[in-house]
Scaffold this active site. Structure first.
Site, short mmCIF file in Angstrom:
data_model
loop_
_atom_site.label_atom_id
_atom_site.label_comp_id
_atom_site.label_asym_id
_atom_site.label_seq_id
_atom_site.Cartn_x
_atom_site.Cartn_y
_atom_site.Cartn_z
N GLU A 135 -36.09 47.15 35.38
CA GLU A 135 -35.97 48.04 36.55
C GLU A 135 -36.29 47.29 37.83
O GLU A 135 -35.68 47.55 38.88
CB GLU A 135 -36.89 49.25 36.35
CG GLU A 135 -36.41 50.16 35.24
CD GLU A 135 -37.50 51.02 34.61
OE1 GLU A 135 -37.18 51.73 33.64
OE2 GLU A 135 -38.66 50.96 35.06
N HIS B 151 -39.66 43.29 34.78
CA HIS B 151 -39.09 44.42 34.04
C HIS B 151 -37.65 44.66 34.52
O HIS B 151 -37.33 44.42 35.68
CB HIS B 151 -39.94 45.68 34.28
CG HIS B 151 -39.60 46.81 33.36
ND1 HIS B 151 -38.52 47.64 33.58
CD2 HIS B 151 -40.18 47.26 32.22
CE1 HIS B 151 -38.46 48.54 32.62
NE2 HIS B 151 -39.45 48.33 31.78
N GLY C 279 -35.45 54.09 27.73
CA GLY C 279 -35.36 55.46 28.22
C GLY C 279 -34.11 56.20 27.81
O GLY C 279 -33.81 57.28 28.31
N GLU D 256 -36.94 43.54 25.89
CA GLU D 256 -36.50 44.92 26.11
C GLU D 256 -34.99 44.97 26.33
O GLU D 256 -34.52 44.66 27.42
CB GLU D 256 -37.19 45.50 27.35
CG GLU D 256 -38.66 45.76 27.17
CD GLU D 256 -39.16 46.77 28.20
OE1 GLU D 256 -39.78 47.76 27.80
OE2 GLU D 256 -38.91 46.57 29.40
N LYS E 212 -44.90 53.41 34.25
CA LYS E 212 -43.88 53.43 35.32
C LYS E 212 -44.39 54.28 36.48
O LYS E 212 -45.58 54.29 36.76
CB LYS E 212 -42.53 53.85 34.77
CG LYS E 212 -42.11 53.01 33.56
CD LYS E 212 -40.69 53.22 33.13
CE LYS E 212 -40.36 52.36 31.92
NZ LYS E 212 -38.95 52.45 31.54
N SER F 163 -37.68 52.63 23.76
CA SER F 163 -37.74 53.86 22.97
C SER F 163 -38.61 53.71 21.72
O SER F 163 -38.27 54.19 20.63
CB SER F 163 -36.33 54.34 22.60
OG SER F 163 -35.57 54.62 23.76
N ASN G 156 -46.70 51.26 29.46
CA ASN G 156 -46.10 51.18 30.79
C ASN G 156 -45.78 52.58 31.31
O ASN G 156 -44.77 53.16 30.95
CB ASN G 156 -44.83 50.32 30.73
CG ASN G 156 -44.20 50.16 32.10
OD1 ASN G 156 -44.85 50.37 33.13
ND2 ASN G 156 -42.94 49.76 32.12
#
Length: 251
Positions: free
Chosen positions: A98, A96, A174, A168, A13, A213, A11
């Protein structure tokens, strides 16, 4: 249980221009040997056409980072499943954290997008996971499973290959913090329990990934767990060396 084939979804992003994406993919293909895993690049929509030309029928699949829940129409800025399919897109990241946080996507929207993907022959990678507050309160399992059920409400599949779930934990995305391999296994096992309720004929072979991560030095331990069938990889996917390092670690 015979594990499904390990699947790494990269991914990117909002990184890499279209020209950078093409060069990166060419570099990766030049360094990959024969793969014993599934591998796909989840790229920004502006890069999909160029990547499609490079990846073609290679070992590396092409994926999008989002998909519209609508067939077509007056939805400025949206990209439909039919458009993505026409480019050779095989996968789409849906829900996701985000997207859920910054674009306020509800479980119902995620479910609609997943159904739209499947209808058009695209495999949705449906993301679920708790924030730090839920984990500290000991509510991570109930929160994640409720999110999963809501995100799959009304979503039908015809085979195990029609769907991927990515767990996740938001607090590990991140941040450099990683759930332990056992944490990942415990939650992925809980997720598979729900899949057995929803899709009893296919649950054992549906890919359940971990994301947060993931790096070359921890991927083998994480993916070695019985209910973890791969990873949705963020930061470590931006460098070719990171990807080849993960692939090598899984050999």
């Amino acid at each position: 249980m015979t594990k499904p084939q390990t699947f790494l979804a990269l991914n990117w992003k909002m990184n890499k221009t279209p020209s950078e994406s093409v060069q990166w993919a060419e570099d990766l293909l030049g360094q990959l040997g024969d793969l014993n895993i599934k591998l796909a690049i989840m790229a920004p929509s502006v890069s999909l056409a160029g990547l499609s030309g490079v990846l073609g029928d290679s070992q590396v699949g092409l994926g999008a980072q989002d998909i519209s829940q609508h067939d077509s129409g007056a939805y400025t800025g949206e990209v439909s499943a039919a458009m993505l399919k026409d480019l050779g897109v095989k996968y789409a990241v849906i829900g996701h954290s985000e997207r859920r946080e910054y674009h306020f996507e509800s479980d119902a929207v995620v479910a609609a997008k997943a159904a739209q993907a499947i209808k058009n022959g695209i495999v949705p990678i449906v993301c679920v996971g708790e924030k730090l507050s839920e984990r500290e309160a000991g509510e991570q399992v109930s929160y994640t499973l409720n999110q999963l059920r809501g995100s799959l409400a009304g979503v039908s599949i015809q085979s195990a290959d029609d769907l991927v779930i990515a767990y996740e934990p938001v607090w590990a995305i991140g941040t450099g913090k990683t759930a332990t391999a056992q944490d990942a296994e415990d939650m992925c096992a809980e997720i598979r329990g729900v899949l057995k309720e929803l899709y009893p004929a296919f649950a054992k072979q549906i890919v359940v990934q971990y994301g947060g991560s993931v790096k070359p030095d921890n991927i083998q331990e994480i993916c070695g767990k019985p209910n973890v069938n791969g990873a949705l990889v963020g930061g470590a996917s931006l460098q070719v060396a990171g990807v080849t390092g993960m692939v090598d670690a899984l050999k």
